[in-house]
Structures are given as structure tokens and as C-alpha cells.
Design an enzyme around this catalytic site. Structure first.
Site, PDB file in Angstrom:
ATOM      1  N   CYS A 163       4.687  -9.694  14.276  1.00 48.85           N
ATOM      2  CA  CYS A 163       3.494  -9.268  15.030  1.00 48.85           C
ATOM      3  C   CYS A 163       2.936 -10.372  15.926  1.00 48.85           C
ATOM      4  O   CYS A 163       2.109 -10.111  16.794  1.00 48.85           O
ATOM      5  CB  CYS A 163       2.405  -8.798  14.073  1.00 48.85           C
ATOM      6  SG  CYS A 163       2.786  -7.209  13.333  1.00 48.85           S
TER       7      CYS A 163
HETATM    8  N1  COA Z   1      -2.819   9.062   1.714  1.00 49.79           N
HETATM    9  C1  COA Z   1      -3.697   9.175   0.687  1.00 49.79           C
HETATM   10  N2  COA Z   1      -3.914   8.224  -0.212  1.00 49.79           N
HETATM   11  C2  COA Z   1      -3.178   7.087  -0.105  1.00 49.79           C
HETATM   12  C3  COA Z   1      -2.236   6.907   0.918  1.00 49.79           C
HETATM   13  C4  COA Z   1      -2.062   7.956   1.845  1.00 49.79           C
HETATM   14  N3  COA Z   1      -1.194   7.864   2.863  1.00 49.79           N
HETATM   15  N4  COA Z   1      -1.661   5.696   0.773  1.00 49.79           N
HETATM   16  C5  COA Z   1      -2.231   5.126  -0.292  1.00 49.79           C
HETATM   17  N5  COA Z   1      -3.147   5.976  -0.832  1.00 49.79           N
HETATM   18  C6  COA Z   1      -3.979   5.768  -2.027  1.00 49.79           C
HETATM   19  C7  COA Z   1      -3.318   4.833  -3.028  1.00 49.79           C
HETATM   20  O1  COA Z   1      -2.472   5.551  -3.879  1.00 49.79           O
HETATM   21  C8  COA Z   1      -4.514   4.258  -3.755  1.00 49.79           C
HETATM   22  O2  COA Z   1      -4.958   5.187  -4.708  1.00 49.79           O
HETATM   23  P1  COA Z   1      -5.574   4.666  -6.120  1.00 49.79           P
HETATM   24  O3  COA Z   1      -6.830   3.950  -5.731  1.00 49.79           O
HETATM   25  O4  COA Z   1      -5.786   5.929  -6.842  1.00 49.79           O
HETATM   26  O5  COA Z   1      -4.536   3.763  -6.704  1.00 49.79           O
HETATM   27  C9  COA Z   1      -5.602   4.192  -2.666  1.00 49.79           C
HETATM   28  O6  COA Z   1      -5.191   5.112  -1.637  1.00 49.79           O
HETATM   29  C10 COA Z   1      -5.749   2.819  -2.062  1.00 49.79           C
HETATM   30  O7  COA Z   1      -4.434   2.320  -1.679  1.00 49.79           O
HETATM   31  P2  COA Z   1      -4.193   0.910  -1.062  1.00 49.79           P
HETATM   32  O8  COA Z   1      -2.751   0.768  -0.694  1.00 49.79           O
HETATM   33  O9  COA Z   1      -4.773  -0.116  -1.969  1.00 49.79           O
HETATM   34  O10 COA Z   1      -5.017   1.079   0.279  1.00 49.79           O
HETATM   35  P3  COA Z   1      -5.857   0.034   1.110  1.00 49.79           P
HETATM   36  O11 COA Z   1      -7.267   0.461   1.089  1.00 49.79           O
HETATM   37  O12 COA Z   1      -5.519  -1.378   0.754  1.00 49.79           O
HETATM   38  O13 COA Z   1      -5.300   0.296   2.591  1.00 49.79           O
HETATM   39  C11 COA Z   1      -3.727  -0.619   4.157  1.00 49.79           C
HETATM   40  C12 COA Z   1      -3.932   0.184   2.880  1.00 49.79           C
HETATM   41  C13 COA Z   1      -2.254  -0.856   4.334  1.00 49.79           C
HETATM   42  C14 COA Z   1      -4.229   0.211   5.344  1.00 49.79           C
HETATM   43  C15 COA Z   1      -4.523  -1.940   4.089  1.00 49.79           C
HETATM   44  O14 COA Z   1      -4.228  -2.614   2.887  1.00 49.79           O
HETATM   45  C16 COA Z   1      -4.237  -2.849   5.235  1.00 49.79           C
HETATM   46  O15 COA Z   1      -4.469  -2.542   6.378  1.00 49.79           O
HETATM   47  N6  COA Z   1      -3.723  -4.047   4.979  1.00 49.79           N
HETATM   48  C17 COA Z   1      -3.340  -4.964   6.010  1.00 49.79           C
HETATM   49  C18 COA Z   1      -2.110  -4.430   6.592  1.00 49.79           C
HETATM   50  C19 COA Z   1      -1.591  -5.214   7.755  1.00 49.79           C
HETATM   51  O16 COA Z   1      -2.302  -5.665   8.595  1.00 49.79           O
HETATM   52  N7  COA Z   1      -0.322  -5.363   7.814  1.00 49.79           N
HETATM   53  C20 COA Z   1       0.269  -6.052   8.853  1.00 49.79           C
HETATM   54  C21 COA Z   1       1.386  -5.248   9.319  1.00 49.79           C
HETATM   55  S1  COA Z   1       2.062  -6.087  10.641  1.00 49.79           S
END
Ligand code: COA
Length: 380
Positions: A163
Site C-alpha cells: 500500500c
Molecule cells: N459481515 C458481518 N460481520 C462480520 C463481517 C462481515 N463481513 N466480518 C467480520 N464480522 C464480524 C466478526 O465475526 C466479529 O464478530 P464477533 O464480534 O461476534 O466475533 C465482528 O464482526 C468484528 O470483527 P473484526 O474482524 O474484529 O472487525 P473489525 O471491527 O476489526 O473491522 C476491519 C475489520 C478489517 C475493517 C478493521 O480491523 C480494519 O480496518 N483494520 C485495518 C485494516 C487495514 O487497514 N488493512 C490494511 C490493508 S492494506
């Protein structure tokens, strides 16, 4: 241009270019296709699930995606196969070696726009860097194909810093100019991220989109009157497995594992969030201090577009208050995460209105970990 003793230059951004694929997938369309896949999968494995031998797959939700990421839609190069529950990957006809590669094609489109906006002809350009996180092949370099397609006489090479590729490309181009080895360098970032995304993975299927950007970095001595002075560039990398993709030609050494899900994008999203935000915020503040820039006086932040929550936190730490859309514009809602192109799209779409003397920051961060800052000031 090899005589570095007499030709050291001052790098500026002369212009940028943007290519946006026509097709776009909304969260509603994406989730409908994903949930259809989940239902089919669970029906197919109903016996194993009932016997407790297999966990059922869980459905995705539009509400979660928008709340967790800020993404509402993403542009893609091939919508239909991505949404087809039987395929869930991009598909297009394979091109022969005599045809322009698809990655080069979109890179050329963005590059042509950057050249036009600066009033430049291909013969004015000395080098092409293709800086992106997903190259179509190892060699010949995408940059050399783009160079050839544009008709540039000089040199080109590819660089991949995930990225952060575009900001690493800008610093590399700026260093060529500082050293006197070039006067005009195109940094092209074609990002067909739909190819590396696991569209069957609930945790990440919503994250990425396709796009191409280009940045023309030039010596102030030849740049157009209206340009952006580059006040300073800074790069940082810290190894982490929290964003990883194991795809590569050495996978042939492990044929039993060659197609596993780790050959696509995988991440520990929460850890990324927690570790990258403080690292990047500190880097910005330190670099601003080195350049004698008051962070709170920055007119605009063009941040990497991965997640609205991350950007809100970083902007707050840098500016000292909650940033509004004018101070830290987002393009995530319609583009999704476009890897290295994100901060450049934000800059391209949201910089015209700034006034002479306004100072801003282009900043990227991502896998590696990697992060890059480019402080700029409007001129003319
Ligand atoms: N739809 C519905 N629920 C979902 C889901 C989806 N597509 N994906 C995950 N969930 C659920 C999970 O199962 C979890 O449920 P639980 O609380 O019952 O265990 C809950 O949502 C939270 O999941 P989590 O993965 O911890 O989500 P989050 O709030 O951390 O958000 C990201 C996920 C990826 C959006 C976030 O962590 C993020 O943006 N991180 C940085 C990513 C980044 O910048 N990456 C760089 C890439 S270059």
C-alpha cells in the site's frame, strides 16, 4: 543525464492522473452474492455441519461493512465474474504477448492524463516507475511496457511496497531529481487489487477496489508554473506478518499447498489497526518537526484509504482535533481500499481548491509494515 555534479534539482509534483474503471459494485450487490455463496456452501455440506464435522459459514452484512470500514462501493475491472457465486474472482480474456497487458493499459491511461495536465510530451520524460502492490508478472517489468506504450525514451522499473508503493515511488523519483539523474519521472500505480482479494473471505471480501493513478515528479526548473513543491519525503518499514500474501512462483515447490487461501490477501485487521495508527501518526509528527512544519497548520491530509476509523485517529493525532472532510478527504466510500493508489486519488480529486502557499501531506501505510510521507506546498 548522469553528471550529478552540475545538475542537482529540486523535485516538485507537476501533475497527477487517474483512471477509474467504469464498473462498480455496491455493498448490497456484494453481500447478496457472498450470502448466496454461503447458503449454497452450507446446503452442500449440510450433513457434515449437522454432524458437527464442519462449521457453517456465516453471512456478511452491509451494515457491518459500512460501519467497520466506511466503504460503500468499489470499482472493479470485471464485475460479473466477481459477483457470480460460482466464480467470485475477476476474469477477462487472456491477452497475447503482442497485446498491451491489462495492468499496463490502465497505467497508461492514468499516465496520459498526468502528462496532458502538465502539458508534457512523452519525449520530455526520463523514467517510468511502476509502483504497485500487485504486478501482473515478474518480468519484463510493467514499467518498461508502460514506457514503451507511451513512447518514452529512458528507463523504467517496477517497485512493490504494497500500500505504500506510490509514496516510495515518489521519493525514489524525487531522489533521481535531487541527484540530477532525471528531470521528469512518471510514477504509475495500476492497482488491480480484485485479483489478490479473497472474495469468499467474510472478514475481507469488502475491502479492495481497482484503479490506476499516475504522479509526474519533475525538477522545478522544468515544471509548469502551477505545481506542488515537495518539501520533504520520508519512508519507514517494520516487518510484520499481519498483512500478508504468500502468492509467488516458489509456490510450485509446495504443490499440495499452491492454491491455499494464504496465496491471496490475508490480514489480522485489528492488530493492523492498533499497530499502524500510532506508528504513522508519530512518523508524521516527527517528519513535520524535521521540516519545521507545524502539524496543526497543515491545510489538508491526503491519507491512505484503508479504513475511515484509522484515518480519523491518525488525523486527530496530527491535527490535534477531529478532522473534517475538508481537512482529511475520503474516497473510500466509492473506491474502497485501492492499495497504493488511495492517497493519490484523494490528492488528485481534492487539491485544486487549495491556495498558493497551502501545505499538505500525502501519506500511505500498509503491508510490510510500510509507511511513506510526502509533504507538499502549492505553488502558482
Ligand atoms: N459481515 C458481518 N460481520 C462480520 C463481517 C462481515 N463481513 N466480518 C467480520 N464480522 C464480524 C466478526 O465475526 C466479529 O464478530 P464477533 O464480534 O461476534 O466475533 C465482528 O464482526 C468484528 O470483527 P473484526 O474482524 O474484529 O472487525 P473489525 O471491527 O476489526 O473491522 C476491519 C475489520 C478489517 C475493517 C478493521 O480491523 C480494519 O480496518 N483494520 C485495518 C485494516 C487495514 O487497514 N488493512 C490494511 C490493508 S492494506
Amino acid at each position: 543525464m548522469n553528471d550529478t555534479s552540475s545538475m542537482t534539482g529540486r523535485p516538485v509534483i507537476s501533475s497527477t492522473g487517474l483512471f477509474t474503471p467504469e464498473e462498480s459494485i455496491t455493498n448490497e450487490e456484494l453481500v447478496a452474492s457472498f450470502n448466496e455463496y454461503v447458503q449454497r456452501h452450507n446446503a452442500e455440506h449440510a450433513d457434515a455441519i449437522a454432524a458437527g464435522e464442519m462449521e457453517p459459514l456465516a453471512e456478511s452484512s452491509v451494515g457491518f461493512i459500512e460501519k467497520a470500514s466506511g466503504i460503500k462501493a468499489r470499482h472493479v475491472m470485471a464485475k460479473e465474474p466477481i459477483l457470480d457465486p460460482d466464480i467470485m474472482a475477476p476474469r477477462w480474456p487472456q491477452r497475447s504477448n503482442d497485446e498491451l497487458s491489462i495492468l499496463a493499459e490502465i497505467g497508461v491511461k492514468a499516465a496520459k492524463q498526468a502528462l496532458e495536465r502538465a502539458g508534457r510530451k512523452p519525449e520530455d520524460v526520463d523514467a517510468v516507475l511502476c509502483a504497485a502492490s500487485n504486478m501482473e508478472r515478474p518480468y519484463p517489468a510493467m514499467a518498461i511496457e508502460i514506457q514503451q506504450a507511451l513512447g518514452i525514451d529512458g528507463f523504467g522499473f517496477d517497485m512493490n511496497v504494497a500500500c505504500s508503493s506510490a509514496t516510495f515511488g515518489i521519493q525514489t523519483a524525487a531522489d533521481y531529481i535531487r541527484a540530477g539523474n532525471a528531470k521528469s519521472v512518471l510514477v504509475v500505480s495500476p492497482e488491480i487489487t480484485s485479483g489478490h482479494l479473497n472474495w469468499r473471505d467474510r472478514d475481507s471480501h469488502f475491502i479492495f477496489g481497482d484503479v490506476a493513478t499516475a504522479v509526474l515528479v519533475e525538477d522545478a526548473a522544468v515544471a509548469p508554473e502551477k505545481h506542488w513543491d515537495i518539501l520533504g519525503t520520508k519512508l519507514k518499514t517494520v516487518f510484520s506478518n499481519n498483512i500478508r500474501n504468500n502468492f509467488g512462483f516458489l509456490n510450485r515447490a509446495y504443490p499440495e499447498d499452491a492454491g491455499g487461501p494464504d496465496k491471496l490477501f490475508v490480514q489480522e485487521g485489528r492488530k493492523v489497526f492498533k499497530e499502524v495508527v500510532p506508528m504513522v501518526a508519530q512518523m508524521i509528527v516527527d517528519e513535520a518537526e524535521r521540516l519545521d512544519i507545524e502539524p496543526q497548520g497543515l491545510r489538508r491530509l491526503w491519507l491512505h484509504q484503508a479504513n475511515t476509523g484509522m484515518n480519523r485517529l491518525i488525523a486527530h493525532r496530527v491535527l490535534g482535533h477531529e478532522a473534517n472532510e475538508d481537512e482529511s478527504p475520503t474516497v473510500l466510500d466509492t473506491y474502497g481500499n485501492t492499495s497504493s493508489a488511495g492517497s493519490i486519488i484523494a490528492f488528485h480529486l481534492h487539491s485544486e481548491d487549495l491556495k498558493e502557499g497551502d501545505t499538505g501531506l500525502i501519506c500511505s501505510f500498509g503491508a510490510g509494515y510500510s509507511a511513506g510521507t510526502v509533504f507538499v506546498r502549492k505553488h502558482g
